[in-house]
Design a protein around this motif. Structure first.
Motif, short mmCIF file in Angstrom:
data_model
loop_
_atom_site.label_atom_id
_atom_site.label_comp_id
_atom_site.label_asym_id
_atom_site.label_seq_id
_atom_site.Cartn_x
_atom_site.Cartn_y
_atom_site.Cartn_z
N GLU A 221 -76.07 0.30 2.54
CA GLU A 221 -75.27 0.21 3.90
C GLU A 221 -74.51 -0.49 4.04
O GLU A 221 -73.18 0.49 4.86
CB GLU A 221 -76.28 -0.52 4.33
N GLY A 222 -73.62 -1.63 3.14
CA GLY A 222 -72.55 -1.67 2.90
C GLY A 222 -71.24 -0.99 2.76
O GLY A 222 -70.22 -0.89 3.59
N PHE A 223 -72.14 0.03 1.51
CA PHE A 223 -70.59 1.14 1.24
C PHE A 223 -70.46 1.98 2.80
O PHE A 223 -69.29 2.22 2.71
CB PHE A 223 -71.48 1.72 0.20
N ALA A 224 -71.88 2.54 3.22
CA ALA A 224 -71.54 3.25 4.40
C ALA A 224 -70.50 2.34 5.94
O ALA A 224 -69.66 3.38 6.06
CB ALA A 224 -72.05 3.77 5.24
N THR A 225 -70.69 0.48 6.09
CA THR A 225 -69.93 0.54 6.35
C THR A 225 -68.58 0.72 5.94
O THR A 225 -67.76 1.02 6.99
CB THR A 225 -70.81 -1.23 6.32
N ALA A 226 -68.22 -0.01 4.85
CA ALA A 226 -66.88 0.11 4.33
C ALA A 226 -65.93 1.52 4.32
O ALA A 226 -65.42 2.08 5.08
CB ALA A 226 -66.57 -0.36 2.87
N VAL A 227 -67.11 2.14 4.82
CA VAL A 227 -66.35 4.08 4.11
C VAL A 227 -66.33 3.77 5.36
O VAL A 227 -64.95 4.84 6.02
CB VAL A 227 -67.81 4.62 3.34
N GLY A 228 -66.92 4.23 6.70
CA GLY A 228 -66.70 4.31 8.04
C GLY A 228 -65.50 3.39 8.65
O GLY A 228 -64.69 4.04 9.53
N ARG A 229 -65.13 1.77 8.31
CA ARG A 229 -64.45 0.87 8.20
C ARG A 229 -63.15 1.24 8.31
O ARG A 229 -61.98 1.53 9.05
CB ARG A 229 -64.81 0.08 8.19
N LEU A 230 -63.07 2.14 6.86
CA LEU A 230 -61.54 2.45 6.08
C LEU A 230 -61.35 3.71 7.10
O LEU A 230 -60.33 3.94 5.88
CB LEU A 230 -61.47 2.02 4.91
N GLY A 231 -61.88 4.95 7.50
CA GLY A 231 -61.93 6.42 7.52
C GLY A 231 -61.79 6.56 6.59
O GLY A 231 -60.81 8.26 6.05
N LEU A 232 -62.71 6.16 5.27
CA LEU A 232 -62.45 7.32 4.11
C LEU A 232 -63.33 8.83 3.46
O LEU A 232 -64.26 9.00 4.57
CB LEU A 232 -63.29 6.42 2.88
N ASP A 233 -62.47 9.55 3.28
CA ASP A 233 -63.42 10.97 2.88
C ASP A 233 -64.85 10.84 2.35
O ASP A 233 -64.63 9.81 1.24
CB ASP A 233 -62.07 11.93 2.53
N PRO A 234 -65.43 11.35 2.37
CA PRO A 234 -66.68 11.47 1.80
C PRO A 234 -67.02 12.13 -0.07
O PRO A 234 -65.96 12.78 0.11
CB PRO A 234 -68.05 12.36 2.51
N GLY A 235 -67.13 10.63 -0.64
CA GLY A 235 -67.26 11.18 -1.53
C GLY A 235 -68.62 11.11 -2.29
O GLY A 235 -69.95 11.47 -1.53
N PRO A 236 -68.80 12.46 -3.57
CA PRO A 236 -70.42 12.73 -4.06
C PRO A 236 -71.23 11.00 -3.58
O PRO A 236 -71.29 9.60 -3.87
CB PRO A 236 -70.18 12.78 -5.40
N ASP A 237 -72.70 11.27 -3.48
CA ASP A 237 -73.72 10.25 -3.37
C ASP A 237 -74.81 10.65 -3.67
O ASP A 237 -75.54 11.84 -3.79
CB ASP A 237 -73.68 10.74 -2.10
#
Length: 366
Positions: A221-237
């Protein structure tokens, strides 16, 4: 033998004292009613004996009986018996226990530990045993597997002494939300990790999670929040297996993660747990990659992160502080003098924030 006020023969004080001290040494605690029944004396007599032994510094007096003083000095060492039930003493929870132990003397508390090994049936048996022993409250990290929230709620609410949950985040719509909880904000920890890697210039970050833990979903949840907030490209999960039972499977999963990182130009990974992160670093080195030059790694958890072949930058949960906070909350509940089912005081949910410990694996200076 001596004669009491009613003319009944009873053991001499010295014999009663010896029995009390022997039982406390063997069992850790005694209950006045049980001693009175065994010796054939009144509970008033037993309470007087306990007071005398406490003044002599031989044991600690608690409500309904007495407890051993352990290694503490003086008769003021303990006035409450508290139970602690955790799923494991191998990872994460040892430091929580150490935190409680460090605070216990100043609160005049004696701790008794039970381990559930992530088995609900064992957990219930441990709690029943501690309640029968006479604990006045319990700190519990309940096993979440193989039981519904309703089943867990019904059981926890049936415990006849105050209960504080530790390191568990409950659904706000569940009755479990009505219990006191002390926990780490693991989602915040994941945000810290992503923001740190972002600050180092990474715009695509991989996530590798050992999902069979209560912490995992909050890391996600925290990872998704930060990635969305910072506008990062999706990485491998990827979801990782434990590795201890099948190391070849984990090695294959880590190899696949590295291949996907290379294919997508991903040069940073947040890996949960620190053991998995350490194995990821080893796998990267075996692939001819340099850590952190070719791949930056941040671990979630900090059990042995500093011992990895490349010391791991890690999200560090406040385990000792968590143990201390949970014990303070429980002692406050016990001091209220109510049973475990009392709901007159609002429940308290305390979140402690982890910190980021910077080491060599991410390429930043500490």
């Amino acid at each position: 033998m001596e004669v009491d006020d009613d003319g009944i023969m009873m053991p001499l004080p010295r014999a009663r004292h010896e029995y009390l001290l022997r039982e406390v040494e063997l069992r850790g605690s005694v209950r006045s009613a049980e001693v009175a029944a065994h010796l054939g004396v009144s509970e008033v007599t037993v309470r007087r004996d306990i007071i005398e032994l406490e003044r002599a510094g031989r044991l600690g007096r608690v409500h309904g009986g007495a407890i051993a003083l352990g290694g503490a000095r003086g008769p003021q060492a303990a006035n409450a018996l508290v139970g602690l039930v955790v799923p494991s003493t191998a990872t994460h929870f040892p430091q929580v226990v150490r935190g409680m132990e460090a605070l216990a003397p100043s609160l005049r508390v004696r701790l008794v530990l039970g381990v559930s090994h992530y088995r609900p049936d064992v957990e219930v048996a441990q709690v029943d045993r501690l309640v029968a022993l006479g604990v006045q409250g319990l700190v519990v990290a309940p096993t979440m597997r193989d039981r519904t929230p309703a089943e867990l709620s019904d059981w926890l609410r049936s415990i006849p002494v105050p209960v504080v949950l530790v390191e568990r985040r409950m659904d706000a719509t569940s009755r479990l939300h009505e219990l006191d909880v002390a926990r780490t904000d693991h989602a915040h920890g994941a945000v810290l990790a992503v923001e740190h890697l972002y600050g180092l210039g990474h715009r695509r970050i991989a996530l590798a999670v050992y999902d069979r833990t209560p912490t995992a979903r909050h890391v996600r949840e925290g990872f998704a929040t930060a990635v969305g907030r910072l506008g990062l490209d999706p990485g491998p999960d990827v979801s990782l297996s434990k590795g201890e039972d099948d190391p070849d499977r984990l090695a294959a999963e880590l190899g696949e993660l590295l291949d996907r990182c290379l294919a997508t130009g991903t040069r940073a990974v947040l890996a949960h747990t620190d053991d998995h992160a350490a194995r990821l670093v080893e796998a990267a080195l075996d692939h001819g990659l340099s850590v952190p030059d070719d791949l930056a790694v941040v671990a979630y958890d900090d059990e042995n992160a500093d011992l990895a072949v490349v010391p791991l930058t890690s999200v560090t949960p406040p385990r000792r502080e968590l143990g201390r906070e949970a014990l303070r909350m429980l002692v406050d509940r016990v001091a209220d003098g109510v049973d475990g089912n009392d709901r007159s005081r609002p429940p308290r949910h305390v979140d402690l924030l982890p910190r980021l410990t910077v080491r060599a694996s991410c390429g930043a200076s500490g």
